[in-house]
Scaffold this motif. Structure first.
Motif, short mmCIF file in Angstrom:
data_model
loop_
_atom_site.label_atom_id
_atom_site.label_comp_id
_atom_site.label_asym_id
_atom_site.label_seq_id
_atom_site.Cartn_x
_atom_site.Cartn_y
_atom_site.Cartn_z
N GLN A 193 -5.96 11.21 2.07
CA GLN A 193 -5.30 10.02 1.55
C GLN A 193 -4.54 9.30 2.65
N LEU A 194 -3.85 10.05 3.50
CA LEU A 194 -3.12 9.45 4.62
C LEU A 194 -4.07 8.78 5.60
N PHE A 195 -5.24 9.39 5.85
CA PHE A 195 -6.23 8.80 6.76
C PHE A 195 -6.77 7.49 6.21
N VAL A 196 -7.03 7.46 4.92
CA VAL A 196 -7.56 6.23 4.30
C VAL A 196 -6.52 5.11 4.38
N LEU A 218 -7.47 1.31 5.47
CA LEU A 218 -6.80 0.18 4.83
C LEU A 218 -5.76 -0.49 5.73
N ARG A 219 -5.45 0.10 6.87
CA ARG A 219 -4.51 -0.47 7.84
C ARG A 219 -3.12 -0.71 7.24
N GLN A 220 -2.70 0.16 6.34
CA GLN A 220 -1.37 0.01 5.77
C GLN A 220 -0.33 0.54 6.74
N PRO A 221 0.78 -0.18 6.89
CA PRO A 221 1.82 0.31 7.82
C PRO A 221 2.47 1.59 7.28
N ALA A 222 2.86 2.42 8.19
CA ALA A 222 3.49 3.69 7.81
C ALA A 222 4.89 3.44 7.30
N LYS A 223 5.20 4.05 6.14
CA LYS A 223 6.53 3.93 5.58
C LYS A 223 7.47 4.92 6.26
N ARG A 224 8.60 4.41 6.61
CA ARG A 224 9.60 5.26 7.29
C ARG A 224 10.16 6.27 6.30
N HIS A 225 9.87 7.55 6.56
CA HIS A 225 10.36 8.58 5.65
C HIS A 225 11.87 8.73 5.78
#
Length: 418
Positions: free
Chosen positions: A336-339, A344-351
């Motif tokens: 899911q993280l790879f997709v 999908l080129r979604q930006p990473a959410k700051r945990h």
């Protein structure tokens, strides 16, 4: 208990055990400005929050890891074949999921390199197991089993990282780690005595031994076993099973002797060397090691609570940002993280990381909240003591109630007699 407030609101949980006369005073003193009314959560949100909690993720990973070790041991001892079975493929798939999780943590900056908190070098170990060609190259079947067996030991040692959550076992693991440093310095001192005695013994007993394996055995191996009481039989020059010229690869070379089959060297010389060697190693060095262990134990034992709290914080911080699914099901989270990130080129959410330092207003709110809880606890304890005292008085009164008619009867009899 009031019915108008939800269970998650601080006012409900704090005032639940207060006496009626004390509820109003503490409620007025509470820092209501820092409280926020919680919205009721749906069942799906509660379930998701439950499985995303660090303690739940931790216990799921423990169950998964013990299952992995059980399956690993079963394959090594019972089901290790030239053609891999389905159980062995499951192990390789499991190892691949562990490598992926290690890679995610390193790339995500959750670990300071491969030697992070507690699981140092896991990725390299798992990769070594994953590329083991034991089943595909028949000549490497046995070496591959040796590699997997040694890797199983390392995987079992990783259990020490799990036990850091325990207040009893956590500090003991720190003691073991610090004792390993003491052992390192002790081995340096021990190596000086082992090598010096081994070389002197080998040079006195054996003349021109050319076999490297037997030189190592005589200098290091036999000298080391002597510490534990295994004295070599040829220490005084008599060896019943030996090779005169050193031609037999399975027998040691005979000690040097003269024409009368008697040792050339004085027999008492090697015995004196042996006594001095045992005196310094068994008495001096071993007692030094015990004293170092005792000092390390006392030093850690004095700060047991602090060490456990730091270990628990590190463990909670590690599992705070970990996917909920345990290995090998964690691969679905990685997929899911790879997709999301690649396709999908979604930006990473700051945990949201755990805070190590609070702001001034947050620290003041926390201190006032802790003070309020302390006052609540003390008032609750006083209420319980007061109720317990009243209950004791009632119990005593109930015990003496059956004796009151007897007292009246005795009084009447005494008045008649007078």
């Amino acid at each position: 208990m009031g019915t108008g407030e939800p269970w998650g609101q601080p006012g409900h949980s704090v005032r639940a055990g207060l006496c009626p006369s004390q509820d109003a005073g503490l409620a007025a003193a509470a820092p209501t400005s820092s409280w926020k009314r919680l919205q009721p959560m749906s069942c799906l949100t509660r379930t998701r929050a439950f499985f995303m909690a660090p303690v739940v993720i931790f216990h799921l990973n423990i169950l998964s890891y013990f299952s992995f070790l059980w399956l690993f041991a079963y394959v090594l001892m019972i089901d290790f074949q030239a053609t891999p079975s389905w159980r062995e493929y499951v192990i390789y798939f499991w190892l691949f999921s562990l490598v992926c999780e290690e890679t995610r943590q390193v790339l995500g900056g959750l670990r300071k390199g491969m030697g992070g908190r507690g699981d140092g070098g896991d990725g390299a170990i798992q990769a070594l197991q994953g590329i083991s060609p034991s089943q595909w190259i028949p000549s490497t079947l046995y070496p591959g089993r040796i590699i997997l067996s040694l890797a199983f030991i390392i995987f079992c040692l990783r259990l020490m990282h799990i036990f850091t959550v325990s207040k009893t076992l956590g500090p003991k693991i720190i003691i073991v780690k610090r004792m390993m440093k003491d052992v390192f310095f002790f081995l340096f001192l021990l190596a000086v005595w082992v090598v010096s005695f081994g070389v002197a013994k080998q040079a006195i007993l054996i003349h021109n031994e050319e076999r490297v394996d037997w030189i190592f055995r005589g200098v290091i191996y036999h000298s080391y076993l002597t510490i534990f009481g295994q004295i070599p039989s040829y220490i005084d020059g008599t060896e019943p099973r030996c090779s005169p010229n050193g031609t037999d690869p399975y027998k040691p070379k005979c000690p040097e002797s003269n024409k009368d089959k008697r040792p050339v060297f004085p027999e008492w010389l090697t015995v004196i060397l042996l006594c001095l060697y045992l005196l310094f190693t068994n008495i001096l060095l071993l007692n030094l090691l015990i004293a170092m262990f005792n000092y390390t134990f006392q030093q850690v034992q004095e700060h047991t609570d602090q060490i456990w709290k730091f270990q628990r914080h590190d463990l909670i911080e590690e599992y705070h940002g970990r996917p909920a699914a345990p290995p090998p099901f964690i691969l679905f989270n990685h997929l899911q993280l790879f997709v999301k990130r690649v396709l999908l080129r979604q930006p990473a959410k700051r945990h949201k990381q755990l805070k190590e330092k609070l702001e001034k207003n947050e620290e003041a709110a926390l201190l006032s909240w802790e003070m309020y809880l302390k006052e609540n606890y003390l008032q609750h304890q006083q209420c319980q003591e007061k109720q317990n005292m009243e209950q004791k008085i009632r119990d005593v009164a109930q015990r003496y109630q059956p004796l009151s008619p007897l007292g009246k009867t005795c009084g009447c009899q005494c008045s008649l007699m007078s």
